[in-house]
Design an enzyme around this catalytic site. Structure first.
Site, mmCIF file in Angstrom:
data_model
loop_
_atom_site.group_PDB
_atom_site.id
_atom_site.type_symbol
_atom_site.label_atom_id
_atom_site.label_comp_id
_atom_site.label_asym_id
_atom_site.label_seq_id
_atom_site.Cartn_x
_atom_site.Cartn_y
_atom_site.Cartn_z
ATOM 1 C CB SER A 1 -99.700 -23.830 13.227
ATOM 2 O OG SER A 1 -98.767 -23.080 12.937
ATOM 3 C CE LYS B 1 -97.666 -30.405 13.108
ATOM 4 N NZ LYS B 1 -97.436 -29.775 13.359
ATOM 5 C CG HIS C 1 -94.120 -20.211 15.064
ATOM 6 N ND1 HIS C 1 -95.945 -20.258 14.006
ATOM 7 C CD2 HIS C 1 -93.746 -22.227 15.452
ATOM 8 C CE1 HIS C 1 -95.862 -21.915 14.404
ATOM 9 N NE2 HIS C 1 -95.040 -22.588 14.784
ATOM 10 N NE ARG D 1 -97.079 -25.469 21.710
ATOM 11 C CZ ARG D 1 -98.254 -26.100 19.984
ATOM 12 N NH1 ARG D 1 -99.099 -25.554 19.558
ATOM 13 N NH2 ARG D 1 -97.271 -27.446 19.713
HETATM 14 O O1 PNS Z 1 -93.565 -27.896 13.400
HETATM 15 P P1 PNS Z 1 -93.072 -29.026 13.023
HETATM 16 O O2 PNS Z 1 -93.972 -29.839 12.301
HETATM 17 O O3 PNS Z 1 -93.445 -29.593 14.980
HETATM 18 O O4 PNS Z 1 -91.898 -29.154 13.892
HETATM 19 C C1 PNS Z 1 -91.059 -30.098 13.203
HETATM 20 C C2 PNS Z 1 -89.806 -30.608 12.343
HETATM 21 C C3 PNS Z 1 -90.431 -29.701 10.643
HETATM 22 C C4 PNS Z 1 -89.272 -29.511 12.785
HETATM 23 C C5 PNS Z 1 -89.267 -31.926 12.037
HETATM 24 O O5 PNS Z 1 -90.211 -32.870 11.398
HETATM 25 C C6 PNS Z 1 -88.455 -32.120 11.596
HETATM 26 O O6 PNS Z 1 -87.837 -31.919 11.837
HETATM 27 N N1 PNS Z 1 -88.109 -32.782 9.733
HETATM 28 C C7 PNS Z 1 -87.755 -33.270 8.978
HETATM 29 C C8 PNS Z 1 -87.372 -34.936 8.922
HETATM 30 C C9 PNS Z 1 -85.932 -34.529 10.234
HETATM 31 O O7 PNS Z 1 -85.120 -34.765 10.113
HETATM 32 N N2 PNS Z 1 -86.569 -35.638 11.465
HETATM 33 C C10 PNS Z 1 -85.859 -36.139 11.708
HETATM 34 C C11 PNS Z 1 -86.810 -34.795 13.298
HETATM 35 S S1 PNS Z 1 -86.872 -36.236 14.340
#
Ligand code: PNS
Length: 166
Positions: free
Chosen positions: A128, A41, A17, A90
Site C-alpha cells: 500500500s 502507521k 491483498h 511477500r
Molecule cells: O496491514 P498491516 O499494517 O501490516 O496490519 C497490521 C495489523 C493491523 C494486523 C496489526 O497492527 C494489528 O493486529 N493491530 C491490532 C492491534 C494488535 O492486536 N496489536 C498486537 C498484534 S502484534
C-alpha cells in the site's frame, strides 16, 4: 463452518491483498477482512474510506465479510469466536515482523493460529505504501489496485486522471 480473519490496515486495499483474500476464501468457509489499527502507521484514508474501497473491491466474493475493530486483534477473535488469522507473506523482509506478530498473538491467545499464504509472484513487490507513493507523484498504478481505488488515490492527491494508463 471454519472462519478466518484477515486483518490489516488496508490503506488502501491492493490487488495483492485481494489475491490473498480470494485464495483464503477458497480455503475457509468465511473470511472476515478486518480493518484494524496499526499503531506505527498514520493512515492516508479514513476508516470509512478504507471500508468503502474494500466493499467495492470484494463485492463479488460471497463468503467474505468486512469489519473493523479498534483494539487488540486477539480480543476481536475471542469476541467472534474465530481462531485463525490469515496473513500474506511477500518476501523474506516480511518474515521478522510477521513472526513477531504471530508469536505475540499466540502468547495473548494460545488457541489462535496464524496461517501464512505466500503472495503471488507478481505481487511480491507490492505494498500500500508503494502504491501511495506512486500515486502521489502521478505515476501509473494500473494493475496494482482496482480502478475504483486508483480513482480514490488520485482524488486524494488532487491528481487529474487524464492519462488512460493511470
Ligand atoms: O496491514 P498491516 O499494517 O501490516 O496490519 C497490521 C495489523 C493491523 C494486523 C496489526 O497492527 C494489528 O493486529 N493491530 C491490532 C492491534 C494488535 O492486536 N496489536 C498486537 C498484534 S502484534
Amino acid at each position: 463452518m471454519i472462519k478466518a480473519v484477515y486483518p490489516g490496515s488496508f490503506d488502501p486495499v491492493t490487488n495483492g491483498h485481494i489475491d490473498i483474500i480470494q485464495r483464503g476464501a477458497k480455503i475457509y468457509d468465511e473470511v472476515i477482512v478486518l480493518v484494524a489499527e496499526n499503531v506505527s502507521k498514520t493512515p492516508l484514508f479514513s476508516l470509512e474510506e478504507r471500508l468503502d474501497m474494500l466493499k467495492e473491491a470484494l463485492k463479488d466474493i460471497p463468503n467474505v465479510r468486512i469489519d473493523h475493530f479498534s483494539g487488540l486483534l486477539v480480543e476481536y477473535l475471542k469476541k467472534i469466536d474465530v481462531k485463525i488469522i490469515i496473513r500474506g507473506l511477500r518476501a523474506v523482509s516480511d518474515f521478522e515482523y510477521e513472526f513477531q506478530q504471530a508469536l505475540t498473538n499466540k502468547k495473548l491467545y494460545p488457541e489462535c493460529e496464524t496461517v501464512f499464504l505466500v503472495s503471488d509472484l507478481k505481487y511480491t513487490f507490492l505494498s500500500s505504501s508503494m502504491v501511495k507513493e506512486i500515486a502521489k507523484f502521478g505515476g501509473c498504478i494500473k494493475g496494482l489496485v482496482p480502478d475504483y481505488v486508483a480513482k480514490k488515490l488520485y482524488e486524494k492527491f488532487n491528481i487529474e486522471m487524464e492519462n488512460e494508463d493511470r
